[in-house]
Scaffold this motif. Structure first.
Motif, PDB file in Angstrom:
ATOM      1  N   CYS A 171       0.843  -1.219   0.000  1.00 43.82           N
ATOM      2  CA  CYS A 171       0.000   0.000   0.000  1.00 43.82           C
ATOM      3  C   CYS A 171       0.862   1.247   0.000  1.00 43.82           C
ATOM      4  O   CYS A 171       1.715   1.430   0.866  1.00 43.82           O
ATOM      5  N   LEU A 172       0.596   2.098  -0.966  1.00 41.03           N
ATOM      6  CA  LEU A 172       1.419   3.308  -1.138  1.00 41.03           C
ATOM      7  C   LEU A 172       0.644   4.594  -0.908  1.00 41.03           C
ATOM      8  O   LEU A 172       1.228   5.672  -0.865  1.00 41.03           O
ATOM      9  N   GLY A 173      -0.669   4.514  -0.778  1.00 43.28           N
ATOM     10  CA  GLY A 173      -1.466   5.718  -0.553  1.00 43.28           C
ATOM     11  C   GLY A 173      -1.380   6.674  -1.730  1.00 43.28           C
ATOM     12  O   GLY A 173      -1.148   6.276  -2.873  1.00 43.28           O
ATOM     13  N   SER A 174      -1.554   7.944  -1.445  1.00 46.34           N
ATOM     14  CA  SER A 174      -1.441   8.959  -2.495  1.00 46.34           C
ATOM     15  C   SER A 174      -0.999  10.254  -1.841  1.00 46.34           C
ATOM     16  O   SER A 174      -0.957  10.348  -0.610  1.00 46.34           O
ATOM     17  N   GLY A 175      -0.650  11.216  -2.645  1.00 49.00           N
ATOM     18  CA  GLY A 175      -0.234  12.517  -2.112  1.00 49.00           C
ATOM     19  C   GLY A 175      -0.442  13.567  -3.175  1.00 49.00           C
ATOM     20  O   GLY A 175      -0.576  13.245  -4.357  1.00 49.00           O
ATOM     21  N   ILE A 176      -0.514  14.818  -2.761  1.00 47.40           N
ATOM     22  CA  ILE A 176      -0.703  15.905  -3.728  1.00 47.40           C
ATOM     23  C   ILE A 176       0.225  17.070  -3.390  1.00 47.40           C
ATOM     24  O   ILE A 176       0.672  17.205  -2.243  1.00 47.40           O
ATOM     25  N   ASP A 177       0.449  17.886  -4.386  1.00 52.55           N
ATOM     26  CA  ASP A 177       1.238  19.097  -4.189  1.00 52.55           C
ATOM     27  C   ASP A 177       0.331  20.117  -3.495  1.00 52.55           C
ATOM     28  O   ASP A 177      -0.489  20.781  -4.135  1.00 52.55           O
ATOM     29  N   LEU A 178       0.486  20.223  -2.184  1.00 52.91           N
ATOM     30  CA  LEU A 178      -0.448  21.040  -1.389  1.00 52.91           C
ATOM     31  C   LEU A 178      -0.407  22.512  -1.786  1.00 52.91           C
ATOM     32  O   LEU A 178      -1.381  23.242  -1.585  1.00 52.91           O
ATOM     33  N   SER A 179       0.704  22.947  -2.368  1.00 49.12           N
ATOM     34  CA  SER A 179       0.811  24.368  -2.734  1.00 49.12           C
ATOM     35  C   SER A 179      -0.150  24.742  -3.872  1.00 49.12           C
ATOM     36  O   SER A 179      -0.410  25.906  -4.114  1.00 49.12           O
ATOM     37  N   LEU A 180      -0.673  23.727  -4.559  1.00 48.58           N
ATOM     38  CA  LEU A 180      -1.603  24.011  -5.670  1.00 48.58           C
ATOM     39  C   LEU A 180      -3.041  24.193  -5.191  1.00 48.58           C
ATOM     40  O   LEU A 180      -3.918  24.557  -5.974  1.00 48.58           O
ATOM     41  N   TYR A 181      -3.287  23.932  -3.894  1.00 41.17           N
ATOM     42  CA  TYR A 181      -4.655  23.986  -3.358  1.00 41.17           C
ATOM     43  C   TYR A 181      -4.713  25.040  -2.256  1.00 41.17           C
ATOM     44  O   TYR A 181      -4.022  24.934  -1.247  1.00 41.17           O
ATOM     45  N   GLU A 182      -5.545  26.044  -2.482  1.00 43.60           N
ATOM     46  CA  GLU A 182      -5.600  27.147  -1.522  1.00 43.60           C
ATOM     47  C   GLU A 182      -6.676  26.897  -0.472  1.00 43.60           C
ATOM     48  O   GLU A 182      -7.794  26.508  -0.807  1.00 43.60           O
ATOM     49  N   PHE A 183      -6.302  27.163   0.767  1.00 44.47           N
ATOM     50  CA  PHE A 183      -7.247  26.975   1.875  1.00 44.47           C
ATOM     51  C   PHE A 183      -8.276  28.107   1.892  1.00 44.47           C
ATOM     52  O   PHE A 183      -7.950  29.264   1.682  1.00 44.47           O
ATOM     53  N   SER A 184      -9.518  27.752   2.157  1.00 41.40           N
ATOM     54  CA  SER A 184     -10.541  28.782   2.368  1.00 41.40           C
ATOM     55  C   SER A 184     -11.277  28.473   3.672  1.00 41.40           C
ATOM     56  O   SER A 184     -11.843  27.392   3.836  1.00 41.40           O
ATOM     57  N   ALA A 185     -11.257  29.444   4.576  1.00 40.80           N
ATOM     58  CA  ALA A 185     -11.894  29.247   5.892  1.00 40.80           C
ATOM     59  C   ALA A 185     -13.405  29.333   5.795  1.00 40.80           C
ATOM     60  O   ALA A 185     -14.125  28.843   6.662  1.00 40.80           O
ATOM     61  N   THR A 186     -13.890  29.971   4.742  1.00 41.34           N
ATOM     62  CA  THR A 186     -15.337  30.153   4.601  1.00 41.34           C
ATOM     63  C   THR A 186     -15.814  29.511   3.300  1.00 41.34           C
ATOM     64  O   THR A 186     -15.010  29.182   2.430  1.00 41.34           O
ATOM     65  N   ALA A 187     -17.139  29.382   3.190  1.00 36.47           N
ATOM     66  CA  ALA A 187     -17.685  28.769   1.966  1.00 36.47           C
ATOM     67  C   ALA A 187     -18.985  29.447   1.574  1.00 36.47           C
ATOM     68  O   ALA A 187     -19.662  30.057   2.409  1.00 36.47           O
TER      69      ALA A 187
END
Ligand code: UDP
Length: 359
Positions: A171-187
């Motif tokens: 099992c290797l799981g997965s991962g992403i380049d977190l810098s490409l996804y911007e956090f938003s505190a609201t929706a």
């Protein structure tokens, strides 16, 4: 051998060109692999169907007809090969060029690359991207798993457990380049659904749920089964849905991060669900059926909700409780468990281990 710079020959999926969306999560996984391994000083060549795009990375483009997707086949179906098969042509390229590489990496979920493995002089690392779908493919994968232990990689344990050769899966799981996804505190008052529009993804349940809640559902992804998509629209004419098309990662995360939750409704044992970690990286909780990969990812009550499989009422109840989830906890989980570096470490170690076993 250990920690040397590797030359890797990467064989892509034969179900469509990279960048088309037809390959689903495999496209992102392959892109991430290329980015991460190059960054670590390894040399890679990607072989993929004609028309493939992988940012600025060169691709050896191969002509030929696509493979039928395994998800559309039933358990007992025989293996089908089209005339002038792109899969066959890609593996002919691999056969001719194998001596220039240390290791071949296969991400095609197909009988042929497994069958061909003993005929190759170079080791092949097989990454299996879906759970069990066809008996003939399972059989061939199982033979290779037993003959070449350590060479079979999967995303999750739930996925491995669908196969008779689960004990051989790494099992290797997965991962992403977190810098490409911007956090938003609201929706905004909206929900997201991401993925290939095909029956195994169960989109109709998400649509049924928003018909009940009245909250808009933004749907993003490649329409893989047009008749299925038309049927959903016909069955739920009043559901508040909006189809935005198949978006680039950058455009997709702009939409997702402003949503209250991502809804995942897999009918099958989802092998992983890259979309789950992409949403978490934006601070977006995930509401998913308690089934397959998402059940290993979502922390129920903390970074989303795991709902009784196939229960639209369950989805509705989870949507109504979504404000109880802390969006910072979602981003935090993505950072601590799904960084590209952590995943890259696991992939790299797997490659080294396969090569060490050959010495
Ligand atoms: N995706 C995308 N644009 C969209 C919708 C989805 O790039 O508009 C990508 C998403 O980033 C993810 C993939 O489609 O990598 C879906 O993969 P997942 O692992 O969730 O499911 P699969 O298709 O492999 O079954």
């Amino acid at each position: 051998m250990l920690n040397k710079s590797l030359k890797l020959l990467i064989l892509s999926t034969p179900v469509g060109a990279l960048g088309s969306g037809l390959g689903g999560g495999v496209e992102l996984t392959l892109y991430n692999l290329v980015q991460e391994m190059q960054q670590r000083g390894h040399k890679l060549t990607v072989v993929a169907p004609e028309g493939s795009k992988l940012d600025n990375n060169p691709v050896v483009e191969i002509l030929g007809n696509y493979q039928i997707t395994a998800q559309t086949q039933s358990l007992d179906n025989p293996i089908i090969m089209p005339m002038n098969s792109v899969l066959g042509n890609m593996w002919e390229y691999a056969r001719q060029n194998q001596h220039e590489y240390d290791l071949i990496f296969n991400i095609a979920y197909d009988w042929l690359p497994f069958y061909l493995t003993p005929f190759f002089e170079k080791a092949i690392a097989h990454f299996i991207s879906m759970g069990s779908l066809m008996a003939a493919t399972d059989e061939m994968m199982g033979k290779i798993a037993a003959k070449y232990p350590g060479t079979i990689g999967v995303y999750t344990q739930s996925q491995a457990d669908t196969f008779p050769f689960a004990q051989y899966c790494h099992c290797l799981g997965s991962g992403i380049d977190l810098s490409l996804y911007e956090f938003s505190a609201t929706a905004d008052t909206a929900l997201a659904w991401l993925g290939r529009i095909a029956p195994e993804k169960g989109l109709e349940d998400a649509v049924a749920a928003v018909e009940k809640t009245g909250i808009k559902l933004k749907i993003m992804g490649k329409v893989q089964d047009e008749a299925y998509w038309q049927q959903i629209q016909a069955n739920y004419p009043n559901a508040p849905i909006e189809y935005l098309g198949f978006l680039s990662t950058s455009e997709m995360q702009k939409q997702v991060r402003n949503c209250q939750a991502l809804i995942m409704t897999p009918r099958w044992i989802e092998a992983f669900g890259n979309v789950a970690i992409e949403a978490l990286a934006c601070g977006v909780p995930v509401i998913s059926y308690h089934r397959g990969g998402p059940a290993e990812i979502v922390q129920d009550g903390k970074t989303g909700y795991l709902v009784t499989p196939d229960s639209v009422e369950g989805l509705v109840a989870a949507i109504e409780s979504i404000d109880e989830i802390d969006r910072y906890a979602c981003r935090q989980q993505a950072e601590s468990e799904y960084s590209l570096t952590a995943w890259g470490d696991r992939m790299e170690q797997w490659f080294y281990r396969i090569l060490a076993n050959l010495d």
